[in-house]
Design a protein around this motif. Structure first.
Motif, PDB file in Angstrom:
ATOM      1  N   ALA A 178       0.831  -1.206   0.000  1.00 24.65           N
ATOM      2  CA  ALA A 178       0.000   0.000   0.000  1.00 24.65           C
ATOM      3  C   ALA A 178       0.866   1.257   0.000  1.00 24.65           C
ATOM      4  O   ALA A 178       0.531   2.264  -0.638  1.00 24.65           O
ATOM      5  CB  ALA A 178      -0.939  -0.003   1.208  1.00 24.65           C
ATOM      6  N   ILE A 179       1.976   1.204   0.702  1.00 24.99           N
ATOM      7  CA  ILE A 179       2.917   2.327   0.706  1.00 24.99           C
ATOM      8  C   ILE A 179       3.530   2.490  -0.682  1.00 24.99           C
ATOM      9  O   ILE A 179       3.690   3.606  -1.188  1.00 24.99           O
ATOM     10  CB  ILE A 179       4.014   2.107   1.769  1.00 24.99           C
ATOM     11  CG1 ILE A 179       3.391   2.163   3.168  1.00 24.99           C
ATOM     12  CG2 ILE A 179       5.125   3.142   1.632  1.00 24.99           C
ATOM     13  CD1 ILE A 179       4.338   1.772   4.280  1.00 24.99           C
ATOM     14  N   TYR A 180       3.844   1.359  -1.310  1.00 26.26           N
ATOM     15  CA  TYR A 180       4.353   1.391  -2.688  1.00 26.26           C
ATOM     16  C   TYR A 180       3.314   2.025  -3.616  1.00 26.26           C
ATOM     17  O   TYR A 180       3.655   2.837  -4.478  1.00 26.26           O
ATOM     18  CB  TYR A 180       4.684  -0.026  -3.151  1.00 26.26           C
ATOM     19  CG  TYR A 180       4.737  -0.180  -4.655  1.00 26.26           C
ATOM     20  CD1 TYR A 180       5.840   0.261  -5.384  1.00 26.26           C
ATOM     21  CD2 TYR A 180       3.668  -0.752  -5.352  1.00 26.26           C
ATOM     22  CE1 TYR A 180       5.870   0.139  -6.764  1.00 26.26           C
ATOM     23  CE2 TYR A 180       3.696  -0.884  -6.727  1.00 26.26           C
ATOM     24  CZ  TYR A 180       4.800  -0.433  -7.433  1.00 26.26           C
ATOM     25  OH  TYR A 180       4.819  -0.550  -8.813  1.00 26.26           O
ATOM     26  N   ALA A 181       2.047   1.664  -3.435  1.00 25.68           N
ATOM     27  CA  ALA A 181       0.980   2.213  -4.273  1.00 25.68           C
ATOM     28  C   ALA A 181       0.905   3.730  -4.161  1.00 25.68           C
ATOM     29  O   ALA A 181       0.684   4.441  -5.159  1.00 25.68           O
ATOM     30  CB  ALA A 181      -0.363   1.592  -3.893  1.00 25.68           C
ATOM     31  N   ARG A 182       1.099   4.239  -2.964  1.00 30.95           N
ATOM     32  CA  ARG A 182       1.109   5.693  -2.767  1.00 30.95           C
ATOM     33  C   ARG A 182       2.286   6.329  -3.505  1.00 30.95           C
ATOM     34  O   ARG A 182       2.165   7.401  -4.095  1.00 30.95           O
ATOM     35  CB  ARG A 182       1.203   6.014  -1.278  1.00 30.95           C
ATOM     36  CG  ARG A 182      -0.041   5.681  -0.488  1.00 30.95           C
ATOM     37  CD  ARG A 182      -1.204   6.598  -0.885  1.00 30.95           C
ATOM     38  NE  ARG A 182      -2.389   6.307  -0.101  1.00 30.95           N
ATOM     39  CZ  ARG A 182      -2.647   6.854   1.084  1.00 30.95           C
ATOM     40  NH1 ARG A 182      -1.790   7.711   1.617  1.00 30.95           N
ATOM     41  NH2 ARG A 182      -3.754   6.538   1.737  1.00 30.95           N
ATOM     42  N   ALA A 183       3.425   5.634  -3.468  1.00 29.16           N
ATOM     43  CA  ALA A 183       4.616   6.143  -4.151  1.00 29.16           C
ATOM     44  C   ALA A 183       4.398   6.192  -5.659  1.00 29.16           C
ATOM     45  O   ALA A 183       4.857   7.120  -6.335  1.00 29.16           O
ATOM     46  CB  ALA A 183       5.833   5.270  -3.825  1.00 29.16           C
ATOM     47  N   VAL A 184       3.677   5.201  -6.193  1.00 33.18           N
ATOM     48  CA  VAL A 184       3.368   5.192  -7.625  1.00 33.18           C
ATOM     49  C   VAL A 184       2.516   6.402  -7.980  1.00 33.18           C
ATOM     50  O   VAL A 184       2.760   7.092  -8.987  1.00 33.18           O
ATOM     51  CB  VAL A 184       2.639   3.899  -8.035  1.00 33.18           C
ATOM     52  CG1 VAL A 184       2.201   3.969  -9.498  1.00 33.18           C
ATOM     53  CG2 VAL A 184       3.538   2.682  -7.825  1.00 33.18           C
ATOM     54  N   GLN A 185       1.517   6.673  -7.153  1.00 30.72           N
ATOM     55  CA  GLN A 185       0.659   7.835  -7.409  1.00 30.72           C
ATOM     56  C   GLN A 185       1.446   9.138  -7.341  1.00 30.72           C
ATOM     57  O   GLN A 185       1.293  10.027  -8.184  1.00 30.72           O
ATOM     58  CB  GLN A 185      -0.468   7.874  -6.384  1.00 30.72           C
ATOM     59  CG  GLN A 185      -1.495   6.786  -6.551  1.00 30.72           C
ATOM     60  CD  GLN A 185      -2.708   7.075  -5.707  1.00 30.72           C
ATOM     61  OE1 GLN A 185      -3.588   7.833  -6.094  1.00 30.72           O
ATOM     62  NE2 GLN A 185      -2.763   6.479  -4.534  1.00 30.72           N
ATOM     63  N   ASP A 186       2.291   9.256  -6.346  1.00 32.79           N
ATOM     64  CA  ASP A 186       3.059  10.484  -6.153  1.00 32.79           C
ATOM     65  C   ASP A 186       4.043  10.729  -7.293  1.00 32.79           C
ATOM     66  O   ASP A 186       4.341  11.885  -7.626  1.00 32.79           O
ATOM     67  CB  ASP A 186       3.822  10.447  -4.824  1.00 32.79           C
ATOM     68  CG  ASP A 186       2.893  10.502  -3.622  1.00 32.79           C
ATOM     69  OD1 ASP A 186       1.728  10.917  -3.793  1.00 32.79           O
ATOM     70  OD2 ASP A 186       3.333  10.119  -2.512  1.00 32.79           O
ATOM     71  N   SER A 187       4.548   9.650  -7.881  1.00 38.50           N
ATOM     72  CA  SER A 187       5.560   9.794  -8.928  1.00 38.50           C
ATOM     73  C   SER A 187       4.947   9.878 -10.334  1.00 38.50           C
ATOM     74  O   SER A 187       5.656  10.106 -11.304  1.00 38.50           O
ATOM     75  CB  SER A 187       6.544   8.617  -8.879  1.00 38.50           C
ATOM     76  OG  SER A 187       5.874   7.396  -9.176  1.00 38.50           O
ATOM     77  N   PHE A 188       3.637   9.694 -10.423  1.00 37.18           N
ATOM     78  CA  PHE A 188       2.974   9.707 -11.733  1.00 37.18           C
ATOM     79  C   PHE A 188       3.038  11.098 -12.350  1.00 37.18           C
ATOM     80  O   PHE A 188       2.704  12.092 -11.716  1.00 37.18           O
ATOM     81  CB  PHE A 188       1.509   9.271 -11.581  1.00 37.18           C
ATOM     82  CG  PHE A 188       0.774   9.155 -12.887  1.00 37.18           C
ATOM     83  CD1 PHE A 188       0.823   7.994 -13.625  1.00 37.18           C
ATOM     84  CD2 PHE A 188       0.038  10.224 -13.386  1.00 37.18           C
ATOM     85  CE1 PHE A 188       0.143   7.881 -14.841  1.00 37.18           C
ATOM     86  CE2 PHE A 188      -0.635  10.120 -14.592  1.00 37.18           C
ATOM     87  CZ  PHE A 188      -0.584   8.956 -15.324  1.00 37.18           C
ATOM     88  N   ARG A 189       3.463  11.162 -13.602  1.00 37.68           N
ATOM     89  CA  ARG A 189       3.556  12.423 -14.333  1.00 37.68           C
ATOM     90  C   ARG A 189       2.767  12.318 -15.628  1.00 37.68           C
ATOM     91  O   ARG A 189       3.045  11.459 -16.463  1.00 37.68           O
ATOM     92  CB  ARG A 189       5.018  12.768 -14.636  1.00 37.68           C
ATOM     93  CG  ARG A 189       5.877  12.968 -13.390  1.00 37.68           C
ATOM     94  CD  ARG A 189       5.455  14.213 -12.612  1.00 37.68           C
ATOM     95  NE  ARG A 189       6.274  14.404 -11.408  1.00 37.68           N
ATOM     96  CZ  ARG A 189       5.934  13.940 -10.213  1.00 37.68           C
ATOM     97  NH1 ARG A 189       4.815  13.232 -10.053  1.00 37.68           N
ATOM     98  NH2 ARG A 189       6.718  14.162  -9.170  1.00 37.68           N
TER      99      ARG A 189
END
Length: 221
Positions: A178-189
């Motif tokens: 779930a923490i990884y999923a948040r990181a994916v969202q934050d890094s999405f450009r």
């Protein structure tokens, strides 16, 4: 002068949306097959869990593209790109079923069932992100889907996963996911995605504690 301008416009014209959708799908496949998910996070290396992991990555990109600001001039392109990515996903699933020997008459029925699963998962993840449900809720859902490894042979495959006991080890892994999923969202450009590129974050390695507990449970210590 006019021919030169026309050539320049053609050169700088955005790539075909279908090509971009295909490239994004390949990127999602590559990310979902990272060994870390299976060797470190303990996701079952079987067809059901692999499907769940791929659905998560495709769904995240699709929902991010579709939820792009309608006032932005890139909105329509983002919406079309999301649809082409989703189309590429479905086409690949259809091809996979046929390669596995599923008959022409059975493919539509199985695709309908898979489509229901995909819709359910994508909507649930998107709802949690929009509602800011928190890492706990997202980890719980990951534990009941990605870490459950369903094979979708049952008739209620598209329903929400049943509530049941989740081991401490699975929940710990699901929380890390779930923490990884948040990181994916934050890094999405958005500009990268519209060009067919995604810069994925690396799944953070789990602590030794989880590995030691797994070894104990399996009788390795």
């Amino acid at each position: 002068m006019r021919p030169l301008l026309d050539k320049l416009k053609t050169f700088f014209k955005p790539r075909g949306v279908k090509l971009i959708g295909d490239r994004l799908y390949v990127a999602c496949v590559a990310q979902s097959r990272l060994p870390a998910f299976y060797t470190d996070y303990g996701v079952d290396d079987a067809i059901g869990a692999r499907f769940e992991l791929l659905t998560f990555h495709v769904g995240l990109v699709v929902t991010r593209l579709k939820s792009f600001d309608p006032a932005d001039p890139r909105h329509e392109q983002a919406k079309e790109t999301a649809q082409k990515l989703f189309d590429s996903f479905l086409l690949a699933l259809d091809s996979t079923l046929r390669e596995q020997g599923v008959g022409d008459l059975s493919v539509p029925k199985k695709m309908k069932k898979l489509g229901l699963v995909i819709y359910t998962r994508m909507k649930r993840w998107d709802d949690m992100w929009r509602d800011h449900s928190g890492i706990g809720a997202e980890a719980d859902y990951a534990a009941r889907t990605i870490f459950a490894g369903s094979d979708y042979d049952d008739e209620d495959a598209g329903e929400e996963p049943d509530a049941g006991l989740i081991s401490a080890l699975t929940l710990e892994r699901a929380q890390a996911f779930a923490i990884y999923a948040r990181a994916v969202q934050d890094s999405f450009r958005i500009d990268d995605a519209l060009s067919g590129d995604i810069v994925w974050p690396k799944p953070a390695p789990l602590g030794n504690e989880a590995r030691i507990r797994e070894s104990v449970l399996s009788g390795g210590v």
